[in-house]
Design a protein around this motif. Structure first.
Motif, PDB file in Angstrom:
ATOM      1  N   ILE A  22     -10.264  -4.932 -44.939  1.00  0.00           N
ATOM      2  CA  ILE A  22     -11.168  -4.374 -46.138  1.00  0.00           C
ATOM      3  C   ILE A  22     -10.342  -4.210 -47.336  1.00  0.00           C
ATOM      4  N   CYS A  23      -8.941  -3.278 -47.063  1.00  0.00           N
ATOM      5  CA  CYS A  23      -7.939  -2.907 -48.089  1.00  0.00           C
ATOM      6  C   CYS A  23      -7.733  -4.125 -48.850  1.00  0.00           C
ATOM      7  N   LYS A  24      -7.217  -5.072 -47.970  1.00  0.00           N
ATOM      8  CA  LYS A  24      -6.589  -6.453 -48.527  1.00  0.00           C
ATOM      9  C   LYS A  24      -7.755  -7.138 -49.456  1.00  0.00           C
ATOM     10  N   TYR A  25      -8.841  -7.225 -49.191  1.00  0.00           N
ATOM     11  CA  TYR A  25      -9.909  -7.893 -49.858  1.00  0.00           C
ATOM     12  C   TYR A  25      -9.997  -7.122 -51.190  1.00  0.00           C
ATOM     13  N   LEU A  26      -9.998  -5.798 -51.317  1.00  0.00           N
ATOM     14  CA  LEU A  26     -10.345  -4.968 -52.295  1.00  0.00           C
ATOM     15  C   LEU A  26      -9.098  -5.166 -53.278  1.00  0.00           C
ATOM     16  N   LEU A  27      -7.936  -5.049 -52.588  1.00  0.00           N
ATOM     17  CA  LEU A  27      -6.692  -5.120 -53.571  1.00  0.00           C
ATOM     18  C   LEU A  27      -6.580  -6.521 -54.238  1.00  0.00           C
ATOM     19  N   ASP A  28      -7.170  -7.744 -53.557  1.00  0.00           N
ATOM     20  CA  ASP A  28      -7.177  -8.802 -54.131  1.00  0.00           C
ATOM     21  C   ASP A  28      -8.295  -8.897 -55.101  1.00  0.00           C
ATOM     22  N   SER A  29      -9.202  -8.391 -55.139  1.00  0.00           N
ATOM     23  CA  SER A  29     -10.443  -8.359 -55.785  1.00  0.00           C
ATOM     24  C   SER A  29     -10.784  -7.384 -56.964  1.00  0.00           C
ATOM     25  N   ILE A  30     -10.238  -6.260 -56.854  1.00  0.00           N
ATOM     26  CA  ILE A  30     -10.243  -5.360 -58.086  1.00  0.00           C
ATOM     27  C   ILE A  30      -9.219  -5.042 -58.897  1.00  0.00           C
ATOM     28  N   ILE A 383     -18.840  -5.108 -49.584  1.00  0.00           N
ATOM     29  CA  ILE A 383     -18.329  -3.728 -49.564  1.00  0.00           C
ATOM     30  C   ILE A 383     -17.811  -3.563 -50.882  1.00  0.00           C
ATOM     31  N   GLU A 384     -17.033  -4.643 -51.564  1.00  0.00           N
ATOM     32  CA  GLU A 384     -16.474  -4.476 -52.719  1.00  0.00           C
ATOM     33  C   GLU A 384     -17.540  -4.230 -53.815  1.00  0.00           C
ATOM     34  N   GLN A 385     -18.665  -4.914 -53.831  1.00  0.00           N
ATOM     35  CA  GLN A 385     -19.772  -4.841 -54.702  1.00  0.00           C
ATOM     36  C   GLN A 385     -20.078  -3.281 -54.584  1.00  0.00           C
ATOM     37  N   GLU A 386     -20.561  -2.749 -53.541  1.00  0.00           N
ATOM     38  CA  GLU A 386     -20.948  -1.399 -53.212  1.00  0.00           C
ATOM     39  C   GLU A 386     -20.006  -0.358 -53.797  1.00  0.00           C
ATOM     40  N   LEU A 387     -18.747  -0.641 -53.648  1.00  0.00           N
ATOM     41  CA  LEU A 387     -17.768   0.473 -54.154  1.00  0.00           C
ATOM     42  C   LEU A 387     -17.689   0.472 -55.353  1.00  0.00           C
ATOM     43  N   SER A 388     -17.619  -0.777 -56.165  1.00  0.00           N
ATOM     44  CA  SER A 388     -17.648  -0.781 -57.432  1.00  0.00           C
ATOM     45  C   SER A 388     -18.789  -0.387 -58.422  1.00  0.00           C
ATOM     46  N   GLN A 389     -19.868  -0.335 -57.627  1.00  0.00           N
ATOM     47  CA  GLN A 389     -21.351   0.088 -58.254  1.00  0.00           C
ATOM     48  C   GLN A 389     -20.995   1.604 -58.309  1.00  0.00           C
TER      49      GLN A 389
END
Length: 418
Positions: A22-30, A383-389
């Motif tokens: 999850i952390c890797k995806y968030l770091l690559d996406s946000i 998960i990225e979408q929910e945290l960003s919202q």
């Protein structure tokens, strides 16, 4: 965005691997996100971490197969070790000042070690959004409900948390119904689907070449995850194939796991070294490359392993753990009923039926399963979408404790102290 991630780790590799993905995806996406991961995993340093991910290492707490907790390495009591972990977590929150806190599995953390941190954030930084991440299955319904009532987890979610993200599907296991969530909690729940695993660092053909697997040979990968309780599965597999002379074209790579006791690893190595068809190693942080190379996988039913098998649409024989919780057993039963893999109950496991089931899988005409169009594997972008919202304020403002009724605040503080 400052994100603090709490990873619950006492047994195996499942929790830390899931949170690292999850952390890797968030770091690559946000863009411009900073993440600090707080974990007691004894093997976190063995993983290939994202270059922008930092972590705070907590003293290790171990759990035996009966679920009993104790300090894993320090010669201190469990209570003192938990207290030290709790102070480190709170100190991290005080100085890092997270915009969001993502908590793995337990609303109050291991042995309630998150209580002080949650109370501090609620009182002093109420704008911090709190998110609970639940895997698809925790345990049998009656066991989970009893534990949550005893530890006041339902109240913790109602008071502190803004979101519950479930990395699973209601069609497989509906946590809302199974765990008797209240309507207040239901409004916070989002089913995100399962976590699709990224491709490995090497291609399957490269791995097969490195392992010297001939085109006419079959490769079986045997992996019990962290390995703490994986000895029986591997030993049974070795017994089944060691006595066979008719399966010389089947090669086996066995990854025992870094947490298997040394004496057990030595015993398995002695058996494996006498057979040229067996190769055994302790650990790889690129297990999915070896899964891609394999014709069939023999494994337990941990969340991450199953997600990897399904992401690659691989044939597999799954023997779940049944203690101290029955999460793996439930997952194996539900998913095998959909035809996603073959399942053997550990009480029925023998060298003969494991051998027979593996050979059956190897002899199937199709190397892969049919495309799993009905299985949702898009948890990471959701998960990225929910945290960003949450971060950008699309959720309602959470009131501070001063805005609540005096008696409710008193109950909150007393509950935290107790």
């Amino acid at each position: 965005m400052r994100l603090m991630v709490y990873s619950h780790d006492t047994f195996g590799l499942g929790n830390i691997r899931r949170m690292l993905a999850i952390c890797k995806y968030l770091l690559d996406s946000i863009p411009d996100i900073s993440i600090v991961l707080v974990s007691g995993s004894p093997v976190i340093h063995s993983f290939r971490l994202h270059p922008r991910l930092d972590y705070i290492k907590l003293p290790c707490i171990g759990r035996d197969q009966e679920g009993k907790l104790s300090a894993k390495y320090l010669r201190t009591s469990t209570e003192k070790t938990i207290r030290l972990r709790s102070e480190l977590i709170k100190t991290t929150a005080v100085h890092f000042k997270p915009d969001l806190l993502l908590v793995d599995k337990k609303p109050y953390g291991l042995q309630n070690e998150l209580k002080e941190t949650l109370t501090y954030l609620n009182a002093c930084k109420p704008e911090t959004k709190l998110v609970l991440l639940l895997r698809d299955i925790l345990d049998r319904s009656e066991v989970t409900i009893s534990e949550w009532e005893k530890n006041q987890y339902y109240q913790a979610i109602e008071w502190f948390y803004d979101r519950i993200l479930v990395v699973g599907m209601a069609e497989v296991f509906d946590v809302v119904k199974e765990y008797n969530f209240s309507q207040t909690i239901v409004k916070k729940v989002k089913f995100c689907g399962y976590i699709r695993r990224e491709l490995g660092l090497k291609s399957g053909s490269t791995i097969r070449k490195e392992l010297q697997i001939e085109p006419s040979e079959k490769l079986v990968l045997v992996t019990p995850g962290g390995g703490e309780d994986g000895y029986r599965l591997i030993d049974t597999y070795l017994q089944g194939f060691s006595s066979q002379t008719s399966h010389t074209r089947i090669k086996s790579l066995i990854v025992s796991g870094p947490e298997m006791p040394f004496s057990q690893k030595e015993a398995l190595s002695r058996v494996a070294k006498n057979n040229p068809n067996f190769r055994i190693c302790e650990f790889t942080d690129d297990i999915i490359s070896y899964m891609e190379a394999a014709d069939t996988i023999v494994s337990m039913a941990g969340y991450n392993t199953i997600c990897e098998i399904l992401s690659l649409s691989k044939r597999a024989v799954v023997v779940p753990r049944t203690q101290p919780v029955q999460e793996q057993l439930i997952r194996a039963q539900r998913m095998s009923s959909f035809g996603l893999f073959r399942f053997i109950h550990p009480e029925s496991l023998t060298p003969e039926n494991l051998l027979e089931t593996v050979v059956e899988q190897l002899n199937r005409t199709s190397k892969h399963l049919l495309p799993l169009s009905c299985l949702d594997l898009d948890a990471l972008p959701r998960i990225e979408q929910e945290l960003s919202q949450l971060y950008f304020g699309n959720m309602a403002w959470k009131p501070s404790p001063m805005e609540r009724k005096e008696e409710d605040l008193q109950h909150l503080i007393l509950g935290s102290i107790n």
